[in-house]
Design a protein around this motif. Structure first.
Motif: not given
Length: 635
Positions: A485-509
């Protein structure tokens, strides 16, 4: 000889006395200077404390508001009932739990325990950083009322003087009631009344010993000890509170043991009762809870203005597009006309439409009616994230289901990533120093076994996925295949960071938080995102399967999730937007979730929805960027 020795002896004692007099004089000077400094400091901070309005302690706290990117109000972040507490409402166990947990001598001191303050100052000075606070309940109330949030000796001394002013003006009951009315309990709960209703669906007077101990422990870390996020941590902090209550003589050993063994039973009704009216409100409250490490709970709640990145035009697009897509799955006759543009030409669009309408639907599939019954319906979560420079990670729009009226934020819900977690495994294989890259793009189980359980588990642990339960070494293949099990938001965060050179961008509203004095206390700065995964590793994996990368086209990931937990789509283009879509059923164990018809139906519906939103969001941003400013329009 005798008299000579006696004379020398007298001179020796006289010399020692003379040295003692000098030391005594020097000591007196030092003591005098310290006394003068103490009195001067006392006078200085007393004068500063007098400048604050002491009536603010009993004034009703202001409401918190949520705004979109154009500073238009979206929703209130405050609870529905701001009526003041009365002493008769507070159960004895609640008072005792907070006194035992936060300030054992609350009813005996005058607002400040100077021995604790001195110990805190010495500890902080010795470590050259702020480690201990030594705050009484009155001092915590002071910090909350007057927004004294910086961690410094200056703030601590001012806080102490103000606490004594409050103690001279108000009785202990008033101070404790104001404290409980203002303190933050997580999940958008300002005050004990909102917390009792939010977590237990009770009035304050109805709380029992277990619930009182749970809430008293929760305030130490609303995002850490929240029972809705981690029941294990909540049980632990509840037990610590009960032990303190027993040590203080507030409960017996039998009561303590019984309450420690009792489970924490949460009970809540629909989200509307608690003031959550939109998915943006839900996301914002979760983000505010997680920001407690950066912004203290007192700063991030009462009377603040939260300015978000929400783009209302894109928000309207995704809400309408999501419902059209879901209705098309439920009823073939409701095929969205907006999907015709995705096919390219009229003939292809007509063929696509016919093929989709002929697809079989699960027999047990429930169709949405005119009522507000959202249970057992097909659901979809959509997230649109900015990928432009200096805006990366900004959440522009989101949905987390068919309607926010059910009070469920599905981005916080769990899935089994399956093949969608393969990039994480491949990151482990692509770490510098490894020579296994030739097997990275093949079967995940083969890759995982070649690496071994410990390196893969260690890499997952380094990602700090707190809500992810990883398999043990006896089930290593489940780890390699994403069967956990993994949270949906965590999976989205992982994929987004991988596509952005591993930078730890937080999906921030949340973009900026302003306190009630219009002073910014938090601002999301994308350019300061740290390295989350090594850049070389992220760059290597971002071009591997299951990511589909074609020159001149957006990056696409489209995968079924394991354990009948739905379907996942990501469409990413740099300097534009990234769209995430999850589509599936809330209950993966239901018969309809396991229906074989989903294998063809969900990829088509989720893929079309993602492409429609991706194209539409880019068009909206281009139009907004090219539109004239109000000043230009008036010329």
């Amino acid at each position: 000889m005798f008299y000579s020795k006696g004379e020398n002896r007298r001179k020796s004692w006289f010399r020692l006395l003379t040295i003692g007099q000098k030391k005594l004089l020097a000591l007196s000077v030092v003591v005098g200077i310290l006394a003068a400094c103490f009195l001067g400091t006392l006078v200085f901070y007393t004068a500063r404390a007098v400048q604050f309005d002491i009536n603010a302690v009993v004034a009703a706290p202001g409401s918190s508001m949520l705004y979109d990117a154009d500073n238009r109000p979206i929703a209130s972040l405050s609870g529905e009932d701001n009526a003041p507490l009365t002493w008769a409402e507070l159960p004895e166990h609640l008072v005792n739990a907070f006194v035992a947990r936060e300030d054992e001598g609350f009813f005996d001191h005058n607002g400040v325990v100077f021995s604790s303050v001195l110990r805190s100052v010495l500890r902080n000075m010795s470590s050259m950083r702020y480690e201990q606070g030594a705050s009484t309940i009155t001092m915590q109330l002071t910090r909350n009322v007057y927004e004294l949030h910086d961690k410094s000796l200056d703030r601590k001394l001012l806080e102490a003087m103000l606490a004594q002013r409050i103690e001279r003006r108000y009785d202990k009951q008033t101070i404790l009631m104001q404290y409980l009315s203002r303190i933050y309990f997580g999940q958008n709960c300002d005050g004990i009344r909102a917390a009792a209703r939010r977590y237990f669906n009770k009035e304050v007077r109805e709380l029992d010993l277990v619930e009182c101990a749970t809430l008293a422990g929760l305030v130490r870390g609303p995002s850490i000890y929240n029972p809705e996020r981690s029941m294990e941590r909540a049980m632990r902090v509840k037990a610590e509170t009960l032990d303190r209550m027993e040590d203080c003589g507030f409960i017996t050993a039998e009561q303590c043991a019984e309450a420690k063994a009792a489970p924490i039973v949460l009970h809540r009704e629909d989200g509307a009762r608690f003031g959550v009216s939109t998915y943006a409100s839900m996301w914002a409250q979760n983000e505010l809870d997680e920001l407690t490490a950066t912004v203290t709970s007192e700063q991030a709640t009462t009377g603040v203005s939260v300015v978000t990145n929400l783009n209302l035009a894109i928000q309207q697009l995704i809400e309408q597009a999501s419902e059209r897509a879901l209705c098309a799955v439920e009823n073939p006759a409701r095929y969205p006309e907006t999907w015709d543009a995705l096919a390219g030409d009229e003939s292809a669009a007509e063929e696509q439409k016919k093929a989709f309408m002929k697809m079989r639907r699960p027999k047990e599939l429930k169709v949405r009616g005119e009522d507000n019954d959202f249970k057992d319906l097909l659901q979809a979560c959509v997230l649109v994230v900015d990928t432009r420079r200096n805006c990366k990670g900004n959440v522009l729009a989101l949905t987390a289901g068919r309607s926010a009226a059910d009070g469920v934020d599905r981005w916080q819900g769990m899935l089994q990533p399956g093949r969608a977690a393969a990039p994480v495994l491949f990151c482990c294989a692509c770490m510098p120093g490894r020579d296994d890259r030739h097997i990275v793009a093949r079967d995940t189980e083969v890759t995982g076994r070649s690496l071994g359980y410990e390196p893969v588990r260690s890499f997952y642990d380094s990602l700090q996925l707190e809500h992810c339960t990883l398999p043990d070494s006896e089930h290593a293949d489940a780890l390699y295949n994403g069967l956990f099990p993994m949270r949906r938001i965590d999976l989205a965060n992982l994929h987004f960071r991988l596509q952005n050179q591993g930078r730890g961008y937080r999906l921030s509203l949340v973009n900026t938080i302003w306190n009630r004095h219009q002073i910014p206390i938090y601002r999301y700065e994308a350019d300061k995102a740290p390295e989350y995964i090594r850049r070389e590793t992220a760059d290597a994996v971002a071009g591997l399967s299951p990511f589909v990368v074609q020159e001149g086209e957006p990056v696409i990931l489209s995968e079924p999730l394991a354990g009948y937990t739905g379907y996942w789509v990501m469409i990413y283009r740099p300097k534009a937007v990234c769209v995430f879509v999850w589509m599936g059923m809330d209950n993966p164990e239901s018969a309809v979730a396991a229906a074989p018809e989903w294998r063809a139906l969900l990829p088509k519906a989720a893929g079309n929805l993602a492409r429609e939103i991706f194209n539409g969001s880019r068009a909206i941003l281009r139009a907004q960027n090219n539109s004239p400013t109000p000043e230009q329009a008036n010329k």
